[in-house]
Write an enzyme that holds these catalytic residues in place. Structure first.
Site, PDB file in Angstrom:
ATOM      1  CE  LYS A  52      -2.543  -2.822  -0.481  1.00 18.96           C
ATOM      2  NZ  LYS A  52      -2.460  -4.279  -0.388  1.00 18.96           N
ATOM      3  N   GLY A 180      -1.518 -14.220 -13.328  1.00 14.68           N
ATOM      4  CA  GLY A 180      -2.528 -14.278 -12.270  1.00 14.68           C
ATOM      5  C   GLY A 180      -3.195 -12.918 -12.092  1.00 14.68           C
ATOM      6  CB  ILE A 184      -1.046 -10.564  -5.306  1.00 11.95           C
ATOM      7  CG1 ILE A 184      -1.283 -10.845  -3.814  1.00 11.95           C
ATOM      8  CG2 ILE A 184       0.408 -10.202  -5.570  1.00 11.95           C
ATOM      9  CD1 ILE A 184      -0.365 -11.888  -3.202  1.00 11.95           C
ATOM     10  CD  GLU A 203      -7.206 -15.196 -13.490  1.00 10.80           C
ATOM     11  OE1 GLU A 203      -6.379 -14.673 -12.733  1.00 10.80           O
ATOM     12  OE2 GLU A 203      -7.689 -16.336 -13.281  1.00 10.80           O
ATOM     13  N   GLY A 271      -1.505 -17.135  -6.332  1.00  8.61           N
ATOM     14  CA  GLY A 271      -2.076 -17.567  -5.063  1.00  8.61           C
ATOM     15  C   GLY A 271      -1.016 -17.813  -3.996  1.00  8.61           C
ATOM     16  NE  ARG A 272       0.855 -14.966   0.859  1.00  9.81           N
ATOM     17  CZ  ARG A 272       2.176 -14.790   0.884  1.00  9.81           C
ATOM     18  NH1 ARG A 272       2.817 -14.350  -0.174  1.00  9.81           N
ATOM     19  NH2 ARG A 272       2.864 -15.046   1.981  1.00  9.81           N
ATOM     20  CB  ALA A 320      -3.683  -8.871   7.586  1.00 14.10           C
ATOM     21  CG  HIS A 444     -22.720  18.056   3.310  1.00 18.99           C
ATOM     22  ND1 HIS A 444     -22.941  17.352   2.138  1.00 18.99           N
ATOM     23  CD2 HIS A 444     -22.537  19.357   2.950  1.00 18.99           C
ATOM     24  CE1 HIS A 444     -22.908  18.214   1.124  1.00 18.99           C
ATOM     25  NE2 HIS A 444     -22.665  19.433   1.592  1.00 18.99           N
TER      26      HIS A 444
HETATM   27  P1  NAD Z   1      -5.607 -15.160  -5.729  1.00 14.87           P
HETATM   28  O1  NAD Z   1      -6.058 -16.524  -5.447  1.00 14.87           O
HETATM   29  O2  NAD Z   1      -6.427 -14.006  -5.320  1.00 14.87           O
HETATM   30  O3  NAD Z   1      -5.371 -14.990  -7.307  1.00 14.87           O
HETATM   31  C1  NAD Z   1      -4.559 -15.840  -8.057  1.00 14.87           C
HETATM   32  C2  NAD Z   1      -5.028 -15.779  -9.495  1.00 14.87           C
HETATM   33  O4  NAD Z   1      -4.133 -16.507 -10.313  1.00 14.87           O
HETATM   34  C3  NAD Z   1      -6.408 -16.391  -9.665  1.00 14.87           C
HETATM   35  O5  NAD Z   1      -7.235 -15.467 -10.326  1.00 14.87           O
HETATM   36  C4  NAD Z   1      -6.120 -17.626 -10.519  1.00 14.87           C
HETATM   37  O6  NAD Z   1      -7.174 -17.955 -11.389  1.00 14.87           O
HETATM   38  C5  NAD Z   1      -4.872 -17.199 -11.292  1.00 14.87           C
HETATM   39  N1  NAD Z   1      -4.079 -18.308 -11.802  1.00 14.87           N
HETATM   40  C6  NAD Z   1      -3.812 -19.488 -11.192  1.00 14.87           C
HETATM   41  N2  NAD Z   1      -3.056 -20.252 -11.998  1.00 14.87           N
HETATM   42  C7  NAD Z   1      -2.840 -19.555 -13.136  1.00 14.87           C
HETATM   43  C8  NAD Z   1      -2.134 -19.805 -14.352  1.00 14.87           C
HETATM   44  N3  NAD Z   1      -1.493 -20.969 -14.559  1.00 14.87           N
HETATM   45  N4  NAD Z   1      -2.105 -18.855 -15.314  1.00 14.87           N
HETATM   46  C9  NAD Z   1      -2.762 -17.683 -15.112  1.00 14.87           C
HETATM   47  N5  NAD Z   1      -3.450 -17.403 -13.988  1.00 14.87           N
HETATM   48  C10 NAD Z   1      -3.475 -18.310 -13.005  1.00 14.87           C
HETATM   49  O7  NAD Z   1      -4.128 -15.078  -5.140  1.00 14.87           O
HETATM   50  P2  NAD Z   1      -3.145 -13.848  -4.995  1.00 14.87           P
HETATM   51  O8  NAD Z   1      -3.564 -12.699  -5.833  1.00 14.87           O
HETATM   52  O9  NAD Z   1      -1.791 -14.441  -5.207  1.00 14.87           O
HETATM   53  O10 NAD Z   1      -3.324 -13.460  -3.477  1.00 14.87           O
HETATM   54  C11 NAD Z   1      -3.089 -14.429  -2.437  1.00 14.87           C
HETATM   55  C12 NAD Z   1      -3.972 -14.170  -1.252  1.00 14.87           C
HETATM   56  O11 NAD Z   1      -3.604 -12.970  -0.612  1.00 14.87           O
HETATM   57  C13 NAD Z   1      -5.439 -14.047  -1.645  1.00 14.87           C
HETATM   58  O12 NAD Z   1      -6.222 -14.853  -0.807  1.00 14.87           O
HETATM   59  C14 NAD Z   1      -5.767 -12.615  -1.418  1.00 14.87           C
HETATM   60  O13 NAD Z   1      -7.079 -12.454  -0.946  1.00 14.87           O
HETATM   61  C15 NAD Z   1      -4.740 -12.177  -0.373  1.00 14.87           C
HETATM   62  N6  NAD Z   1      -4.436 -10.764  -0.585  1.00 14.87           N
HETATM   63  C16 NAD Z   1      -5.334  -9.844  -0.163  1.00 14.87           C
HETATM   64  C17 NAD Z   1      -5.090  -8.504  -0.423  1.00 14.87           C
HETATM   65  C18 NAD Z   1      -6.085  -7.475   0.029  1.00 14.87           C
HETATM   66  O14 NAD Z   1      -6.960  -7.815   0.812  1.00 14.87           O
HETATM   67  N7  NAD Z   1      -6.017  -6.242  -0.461  1.00 14.87           N
HETATM   68  C19 NAD Z   1      -3.967  -8.105  -1.106  1.00 14.87           C
HETATM   69  C20 NAD Z   1      -3.084  -9.074  -1.520  1.00 14.87           C
HETATM   70  C21 NAD Z   1      -3.327 -10.408  -1.257  1.00 14.87           C
END
Ligand code: NAD
Length: 467
Positions: A52, A180, A184, A203, A271-272, A320, A444
């Site tokens: 952020k 992805g 993130i 994606e 993803g994570r 978090a 307001h």
């Molecule tokens: P995510 O699961 O949100 O997104 C991963 C994306 O990668 C998905 O859309 C998926 O379809 C795509 N993907 C998977 N395999 C792929 C491939 N082979 N080719 C192309 N696309 C593919 O995971 P993230 O963005 O890595 O985030 C991890 C976690 O961290 C999430 O649960 C998220 O909610 C959390 N997070 C939250 C915030 C926030 O709240 N602002 C910010 C960052 C992360």
């Protein structure tokens, strides 16, 4: 080997672990907190907070481009990425130092080292001091998560980074491929896109941000385009190679056709997953659930009576604020105050530009569960402050259960979404009625007035727009 006993042993000092430690200490418990790294976990060190800080940098830069509408002109605004990263590091250090100070003041015994289970009751902690064995009345596992990796060749190229690597990157590339289009991926796409980098998002699924309603993710596409971001959905990445000049070639299958995209940098954001490395869970009887996280009940207790787990280690919701809430819930239950986790009204904010925030049911979930509902939209164009913020394209969407008329979902697209979602969460979580909100005065001129208007609008009483 030296053996130490405490009332609570917490493994992992992120927003789950450190909150459990401070709260437990406030409640009078003798707490030991172990982490192999600096306190703060992913969120404070290499996640939410530093990301952020970069969002803020990108927003400032973007403002210089849009300021002419207000008669303010900047000549050739430029970005010194090294300074941006230094500022981000300064913020994270201030915050983590603050947490370390609080832990110390509350008498938490913080041990920097790697924790490994020897069996169900003993945990060996190894660090610069050597090794010690810890036992505790209760143990809380809060070890967080790590980046998931694709099973494809080429990930070991030096131009491939994960979110942690990108947060340390001091050189702005000309172009970047993001694998992805989740949270993130899209947050970094907007950061880099706003800074002038040509971004290509690949994606796998038919939509970016697959966990939110399509009307929100579709609306974001327009803003992505304006910010140098090209998005290809339905794209399956198959390999990454290095060009002779050092650039990255990412190969993907799109509609059965093999395609490539070339860039200077590649972000892997698919993803994570829970982080258990070194923990030796296999030496315990702790049960792992179908979601690959530690299985817990609504009190955050595992299948073993003396072991609890919170945060991403449970893989219930990787947020978090969920980890911190689970931590307080776990301590309360350990203290004998029965408290059950409820995930129905957890807010979530996506820090793209514009921001998107959601709480409660989405339309997709309601349809899936066969719950009848109606939607009501409040346009940002009806709000004075939104016009000042040049956010007249946004909206608040309220989802109302058809039978009971309860508001069970709320979504915000536009400026201040991160702030607007808080009062909406309070309203939904506490099942406040239309009358409750009608009788509440909102200041307001603020964007929060739209919440008031929205609840009036549900009764056909909206003043500033035709409901
Ligand atoms: P995510 O699961 O949100 O997104 C991963 C994306 O990668 C998905 O859309 C998926 O379809 C795509 N993907 C998977 N395999 C792929 C491939 N082979 N080719 C192309 N696309 C593919 O995971 P993230 O963005 O890595 O985030 C991890 C976690 O961290 C999430 O649960 C998220 O909610 C959390 N997070 C939250 C915030 C926030 O709240 N602002 C910010 C960052 C992360």
């Amino acid at each position: 080997m030296e053996k130490i006993h405490s009332q609570i042993l917490i493994i992992g000092a992120g927003p789950g672990g450190y909150v459990a430690a401070i709260y437990g200490a406030i409640k009078g418990m003798k707490v030991t907190l172990v982490d192999k790294k600096r306190v703060g976990g992913t969120c404070l060190n290499v996640g939410c907070i530093p990301t952020k800080a970069l969002v803020k940098a990108a927003d400032i830069f973007a403002e210089t481009k849009k300021s002419a509408a207000y008669g303010i002109h900047f000549e050739n605004a430029s970005i010194d990425m090294k300074q941006t990263i230094a500022k981000k590091d300064e913020i994270t250090k201030t915050l983590t130092d603050g947490i370390a100070f609080l832990l110390n003041k509350h008498g938490v015994d913080y041990v920097q080292g790697t924790a490994s289970f020897l069996n169900n009751t003993e945990v060996e902690v190894s660090g610069d001091f050597g090794s010690k064995v810890y036992t505790a009345d209760k143990i809380i596992i809060a070890t967080g998560s790590k980046t998931k990796h694709l099973p494809i060749p080429g990930l070991d190229n030096d131009f491939v980074v994960d979110s942690e690597g990108l947060l340390a990157n001091e050189v702005l590339p000309e172009s970047m491929t993001v694998i992805g289009g989740g949270i993130i991926g899209m947050e970094f796409a907007f950061i880099y896109g706003q800074l002038g980098v040509k971004v290509e998002v690949l994606e796998f699924l038919p939509n970016i941000l697959p966990n939110i309603d399509k009307d929100l993710s579709q609306r974001l596409l327009r803003f992505a385009k304006q910010n140098n971001i090209n998005i290809t959905t339905g794209a399956r990445v198959t390999k990454i190679e290095k060009e002779a000049n050092g650039n990255a070639i990412v190969t993907y299958i799109h509609k059965d056709v093999e395609k490539t995209t070339t860039s200077n940098l590649v972000l892997e954001a698919v993803g994570r997953e829970p982080e258990f490395s070194g923990l030796n869970l296999e030496k315990t009887d702790i049960k792992i659930g179908k979601n690959r996280g530690i299985e817990v009940d609504e009190t955050m207790k595992t299948n073993l009576d003396h072991i609890y787990a919170v945060g991403d280690a449970t893989n219930i919701m990787q947020l978090a604020h969920v980890a911190s809430h689970q931590a307080i819930n776990a301590i309360d239950n350990i203290l004998g105050h029965k408290s059950a986790m409820n995930y129905r009204f957890i807010p979530s904010v996506i820090f793209t530009s514009p921001q998107i925030a959601t709480v409660g049911f989405s339309e997709a979930e309601l349809q899936q569960e066969g719950i009848e509902y109606t939607t009501h939209r409040v346009p940002f164009s009806s709000n004075g402050k939104a016009l000042i913020l040049e956010s007249n394209y946004g909206f608040i969407k309220l989802l109302q259960k058809a039978v009971t008329k309860e508001i069970i979902g709320a979504q915000v697209f536009g400026a201040d979404a991160e702030h607007l979602i808080a009062p909406l969460t309070i309203a939904l979580k506490n099942n406040l009625s239309l009358e409750d909100i009608k009788e509440t005065v909102f200041a307001h001129p603020t964007t929060s007035e739209m919440i008031h208007e929205g609840f009036l609008g549900l009764n056909g009483e909206a003043i500033h727009y035709l409901g």
